[in-house]
Enzyme design. Structure first.
Site, short mmCIF file in Angstrom:
data_model
loop_
_atom_site.label_atom_id
_atom_site.label_comp_id
_atom_site.label_asym_id
_atom_site.label_seq_id
_atom_site.Cartn_x
_atom_site.Cartn_y
_atom_site.Cartn_z
N HIS A 180 19.25 27.03 -40.78
CA HIS A 180 20.24 26.12 -41.35
C HIS A 180 20.30 24.78 -40.61
O HIS A 180 21.26 24.04 -40.73
CB HIS A 180 21.64 26.78 -41.35
CG HIS A 180 21.70 28.01 -42.23
ND1 HIS A 180 22.61 29.02 -42.06
CD2 HIS A 180 20.94 28.37 -43.29
CE1 HIS A 180 22.42 29.96 -42.97
NE2 HIS A 180 21.41 29.60 -43.73
N CYS A 201 15.75 6.15 -44.42
CA CYS A 201 14.51 5.93 -43.66
C CYS A 201 14.05 7.18 -42.91
O CYS A 201 12.99 7.16 -42.29
CB CYS A 201 14.65 4.73 -42.72
SG CYS A 201 15.71 5.04 -41.28
N CYS A 210 23.28 4.30 -40.71
CA CYS A 210 22.04 4.21 -39.92
C CYS A 210 21.95 2.83 -39.26
O CYS A 210 22.16 1.80 -39.91
CB CYS A 210 20.85 4.42 -40.85
SG CYS A 210 19.26 4.10 -40.07
#
Ligand code: ZN
Length: 258
Positions: free
Chosen positions: A125, A136, A158
């Protein structure tokens, strides 16, 4: 009911380990509750305070409000949890050269911190120690991301492309990482002993791993507080705390393979 003598059981399981050639450990949430990580489904677990249906991959990606709820949940994950004696006992088994691999449903990184090398931990998991940008694909350590939450950012993006960051774990509605699952099945098919620790074996497809090991001829040992659907196939069932029992087993295992 017959009173089970845990000392005798520990000795017998240690002997079984000594006579086995390829051993896998299959672990679930129960091994980590003694490290203070609540079982999502158990009493006091995350799903008593959050609604599981809000936490699907589809909602995370498609809905900014749902995404904010996710980040409230991520803050609940402690990155400071420490491996407990059960994790350390599995690590010891690895150091003794008796462990083929750990296949785990947990995302807490505690097997690695308990002394099992990274390459021997198959995480079905994912791992909460990492975040990945969905745009990206860059991975970032969770520590840096979570610390941004403390600085008032409720939904960090990000750093490189401002894309959506998602923990590198499997969400509801997402399939298991195929390569890891395939390798887990392969190793389960080749082992002669599968030790289940802290899993009630009800979450599929993860629970199919020990089933598959058994079908391929492996012996099963189940160490879990509650009964499991595979109990009738197990060589030994021990309904006790793994952190207390597993170290007792491993310290009885002598060095080296037969
Ligand atoms: Zn990015």
């Amino acid at each position: 009911m017959i009173e089970v003598d845990l000392d005798t059981l520990a000795t017998e399981i240690a002997e079984l380990i000594e006579h086995s050639k390829r051993i896998i450990v299959f672990s679930g949430a129960g091994i980590s509750t003694e490290s203070g990580i609540p079982d999502f489904r158990g009493p006091g677990g995350i799903w008593e305070r959050f609604a599981p249906e809000d936490f699907t991959y589809q909602k995370f990606v498609g809905d900014a409000t749902a995404r904010r709820k996710h980040w409230c949940l991520f803050k609940e994950f402690s990155l400071n949890a420490k491996p407990n004696p059960a994790h350390l006992a599995v690590g010891r088994l690895s150091q003794l050269g008796r462990l083929d691999c750990v296949i785990t449903q947990n995302v807490d990184n505690l097997h690695q911190r308990g002394g099992v090398p990274d390459e021997k931990v198959l995480e079905l998991h994912g791992n909460m120690q990492w975040f990945r940008c969905l745009n990206c694909q860059q991975r970032f350590p969770a520590e840096g991301i979570i610390s941004k939450l403390g600085k008032g950012k409720d939904v960090p993006g990000c750093d490189i492309c401002h894309g959506i960051l998602k923990p590198d774990v499997v969400f509801f509605g997402e399939s298991l990482p195929e390569k890891v699952f395939r390798e887990a099945l392969e190793r389960a098919g080749c082992c002669d002993l599968c030790i289940v620790v802290g899993s009630t074996l009800v979450i599929y497809p993860a629970a199919s791993i020990p089933e598959y090991a058994f079908a391929a001829g492996a012996k099963l040992v189940i160490i879990n507080l509650d009964p499991t659907p595979l109990d009738d196939r197990a060589e030994f069932i021990v309904n006790t705390k793994a952190g207390e029992f597993l170290p007792e087993v491993v310290q009885r295992v002598r060095y080296g393979l037969d």
